[in-house]
Design a protein around this motif. Structure first.
Motif, short mmCIF file in Angstrom:
data_model
loop_
_atom_site.label_atom_id
_atom_site.label_comp_id
_atom_site.label_asym_id
_atom_site.label_seq_id
_atom_site.Cartn_x
_atom_site.Cartn_y
_atom_site.Cartn_z
N LEU A 1 -6.76 0.53 10.58
CA LEU A 1 -6.91 -0.16 9.60
C LEU A 1 -7.79 0.52 8.47
CD1 LEU A 1 -6.42 -2.36 11.73
CD2 LEU A 1 -8.03 -3.82 10.63
N VAL A 2 -7.83 0.12 7.34
CA VAL A 2 -8.60 0.52 6.23
C VAL A 2 -9.06 -0.65 5.39
CG1 VAL A 2 -7.89 3.16 6.20
CG2 VAL A 2 -6.97 1.11 4.72
N ASP A 3 -10.20 -0.62 4.72
CA ASP A 3 -10.70 -1.41 3.94
C ASP A 3 -10.30 -1.20 2.58
OD1 ASP A 3 -12.30 -3.02 1.95
OD2 ASP A 3 -14.13 -3.29 3.40
N ALA A 4 -9.51 -1.93 1.94
CA ALA A 4 -8.67 -1.60 0.66
C ALA A 4 -9.88 -1.21 -0.48
CB ALA A 4 -8.00 -2.92 0.15
N ASP B 1 -7.40 -9.28 -0.22
CA ASP B 1 -7.95 -10.58 -1.05
C ASP B 1 -9.06 -10.08 -1.97
OD1 ASP B 1 -8.77 -10.34 1.88
OD2 ASP B 1 -10.13 -11.80 1.35
N LEU B 2 -9.86 -9.25 -1.33
CA LEU B 2 -11.25 -8.35 -2.11
C LEU B 2 -11.07 -7.52 -3.16
CD1 LEU B 2 -13.55 -8.24 1.09
CD2 LEU B 2 -12.94 -10.33 -0.35
N VAL B 3 -9.59 -7.25 -3.29
CA VAL B 3 -9.29 -6.26 -4.66
C VAL B 3 -8.18 -7.02 -5.32
CG1 VAL B 3 -9.98 -4.29 -3.40
CG2 VAL B 3 -7.61 -5.02 -3.12
N ASP B 4 -8.21 -8.45 -5.29
CA ASP B 4 -7.34 -9.19 -6.00
C ASP B 4 -5.72 -8.81 -5.74
OD1 ASP B 4 -9.34 -10.66 -7.40
OD2 ASP B 4 -9.82 -9.00 -8.43
N HIS B 5 -5.50 -8.33 -4.40
CA HIS B 5 -4.17 -7.99 -4.02
C HIS B 5 -3.59 -6.85 -5.03
CE1 HIS B 5 -4.83 -11.97 -2.46
NE2 HIS B 5 -4.48 -11.68 -1.25
N ASN C 1 -1.69 -1.16 -7.20
CA ASN C 1 -2.08 0.09 -7.43
C ASN C 1 -3.09 0.60 -6.45
OD1 ASN C 1 -0.54 0.59 -9.50
ND2 ASN C 1 -2.00 -0.13 -10.98
N THR C 2 -4.01 -0.16 -6.03
CA THR C 2 -4.97 -0.10 -4.91
C THR C 2 -4.29 0.34 -3.60
OG1 THR C 2 -6.68 -1.24 -6.04
CG2 THR C 2 -6.80 -0.90 -3.75
N TYR C 3 -3.22 -0.42 -3.39
CA TYR C 3 -2.31 -0.36 -2.08
C TYR C 3 -1.74 1.14 -2.03
CZ TYR C 3 1.71 -0.70 0.66
OH TYR C 3 2.52 -0.38 1.59
N TRP C 4 -1.07 1.42 -3.27
CA TRP C 4 -0.13 2.44 -3.29
C TRP C 4 -0.95 3.97 -3.15
CZ3 TRP C 4 4.47 3.19 -1.74
CH2 TRP C 4 5.53 1.98 -1.77
N ARG C 5 -2.23 3.78 -3.83
CA ARG C 5 -3.24 4.85 -3.66
C ARG C 5 -3.68 5.16 -2.59
NH1 ARG C 5 -8.52 4.79 -3.31
NH2 ARG C 5 -8.55 2.58 -3.83
N LEU D 1 -2.44 16.58 -0.45
CA LEU D 1 -2.33 15.18 -0.80
C LEU D 1 -1.45 14.84 -2.03
CD1 LEU D 1 -6.06 14.40 -0.30
CD2 LEU D 1 -4.03 13.83 1.20
N PRO D 2 -0.68 13.78 -2.29
CA PRO D 2 0.19 13.48 -3.30
C PRO D 2 -0.83 13.17 -4.42
CG PRO D 2 0.16 11.71 -1.71
CD PRO D 2 -0.54 13.11 -1.09
N GLU D 3 -0.19 13.04 -5.64
CA GLU D 3 -1.00 12.49 -6.70
C GLU D 3 -0.88 10.79 -6.71
OE1 GLU D 3 -1.98 14.06 -9.14
OE2 GLU D 3 -1.53 16.19 -8.49
N THR D 4 -2.13 10.27 -6.99
CA THR D 4 -2.18 9.05 -7.02
C THR D 4 -2.18 8.15 -8.13
OG1 THR D 4 -4.54 9.36 -6.55
CG2 THR D 4 -3.24 9.28 -4.84
N ASP D 5 -2.25 8.70 -9.51
CA ASP D 5 -2.31 8.25 -10.51
C ASP D 5 -0.99 7.29 -10.99
OD1 ASP D 5 -1.62 11.05 -12.81
OD2 ASP D 5 -0.54 10.15 -11.14
#
Length: 429
Positions: free
Chosen positions: A110-113, A144-148, A151-155, A423-427
């Motif tokens: 688990l990670v916190d988004a 739910d705390l990052v408004d779903h 981009n946050t998920y994929w990063r 690490l891959p690019e995340t932009d």
């Protein structure tokens, strides 16, 4: 009969691991009515029940924000049964993660988004890779705390995939799932809040991921636990060797080698409490009768011919689990199978940097939760295998000779990383 999946969970403090496990138990109807009533009474402020209390067990440890042991949870669906090793999140208890992961076929990390990949995540991934846990699931929790946010998920997912690739995982053995354990999003039921996610829910993945069947093809390894000599009138000359088959299959008539001495003989019979067997395999406790009267004692290993020569000096990868650092020259006890011998640490040659998954050369010592490579000398020859060939005889424990505490867990011939971290690019996606 449904098959069984053994899995482990790991995460940092406050990542929501207890809530996730509680959600799985609750939504699969694996909670007794009185347990649920206790949770509802204990939930502060009323409202939706705090499912984390199903895991924390309403214990006083909950007040400290940590769980201090490895708890095993059992639940089932119509498709599969599960044994879940629920390990603590606090960095102080990384050693419990080693315990929980040691028998797991899959691990959920688990990670916190909001926080993404942190040092404890990297350490847990390294433990899973070191112990060869076959499959990993990244649970990006609290979406739910990052408004779903997609981009946050994929990063977070792309950074995680970079870690697992460096540790040798194939793409098909790692998945990432965006979820909210508290709200139930993508845990058991698909969420309308993540229309951009087309993968399975966590439970769907746990139900469908392949479970390897029993593999008895490894070479025989049978650590002798006890020499059986009943000396009864009906069996005045009986001599058998009792133990648990650690790897492989043994059949009556098989040629075997007794290690560390290297004596050759033949299996004359296989006895159990229920009677004699023609064959037995790893995981079974049996008594082997041999054709020759050899001087075999507890700690010997009855093995298939062709086993590696026993050694007194070797290199190993070590997870150090004690507050007192490990330094060269330390004199410890080494437990290998049913045998315990004296050991000296010759050198600490490398330490794993969990940020970059690179190896620091000549670190001088290993601190608690460190993973590194060491050289060891033991007082008596040990029949060691590479961990990837035979895990049972390719692993060992280091023990404090005075207190008897377990200090470290070691693996033979198992590299910490397969390639430098890139690490891959995340932009973008």
């Amino acid at each position: 009969m449904t098959d069984l999946l053994r899995l482990a969970t790991a995460g940092s403090v406050d990542d929501g691991k207890s809530t996730l496990v509680g959600r799985l138990l609750y939504d699969t109807k694996s909670v007794l009515a009185d347990q649920m009533e206790a949770v509802e009474r204990a939930t502060q402020g009323g409202g939706d029940p705090d499912l984390s209390l199903l895991v924390d067990g309403l214990r006083s440890e909950r007040e400290q924000g940590i769980t201090i042991d490895v708890a095993y949870r059992y639940f089932a669906t119509p498709n599969r049964s599960f044994v879940l090793a629920d390990t603590p999140g606090h960095v102080q208890y990384t050693r419990n993660t080693v315990t929980g992961a040691s028998t797991a076929a899959l691990a959920v990390l688990l990670v916190d988004a909001r926080a993404g990949i942190v040092e404890q995540t990297r350490r847990h991934v390294a433990v899973m890779g070191l112990l060869r846990v076959p499959r990993l699931v990244l649970a990006v929790n609290k979406m739910d705390l990052v408004d779903h946010d997609e981009n946050t998920y994929w990063r977070i997912a792309k950074e995680f995939f970079g870690l697992t690739e460096a540790l040798g995982y194939a793409d098909e053995d790692v998945v990432a799932i965006p979820l909210s354990a508290k709200k139930g999003d993508n845990v058991v039921l698909p969420s309308e809040n993540t229309p951009w996610y087309e993968g399975p829910t966590l439970l769907e993945h746990l139900e469908s991921v392949p479970v390897a069947g029993a593999d008895h093809s490894a070479p025989l390894r049978f650590p002798v636990q006890y020499v059986v000599r009943p000396r009864t009138e009906s069996h005045p000359d009986y001599r058998g060797y009792a133990g648990l088959i650690a790897a492989g299959t043994v059949r009556a008539g098989d040629e075997v080698t007794v290690l560390p001495d290297g004596q050759r003989t033949r299996v004359e019979g296989i006895d159990t409490f229920d009677g004699e067997l023609d064959a037995a395999h790893d995981g079974q406790s049996v008594v082997l009768r041999l054709a020759d009267d050899l001087g075999i004692a507890r700690g010997a290993v009855i093995a298939a011919p062709g086993a590696p020569e026993p050694v007194t000096e070797f290199d190993a990868t070590l997870a150090w689990l004690h507050e007192k650092p490990l330094k060269p020259g330390a004199r410890l006890l080494l437990k290998h199978g049913t045998r315990t011998v004296q050991a000296i640490v010759g050198a600490v040659t490398h330490r794993l940097d969990t940020e970059t998954l690179t190896l620091d050369e000549d670190p001088g010592e290993l601190a608690i939760n460190d993973m590194g490579q060491v050289s060891l000398t033991v007082s008596e020859p040990l029949p060691l295998d590479d961990y990837d060939v035979v895990a049972a005889t390719g692993s060992f424990l280091l023990v404090d000779p005075q207190a008897g505490d377990t200090l470290g867990a070691g693996l033979v011939g198992r590299p910490l990383v397969t390639r430098p971290l890139d690490l891959p690019e995340t932009d973008d996606q």
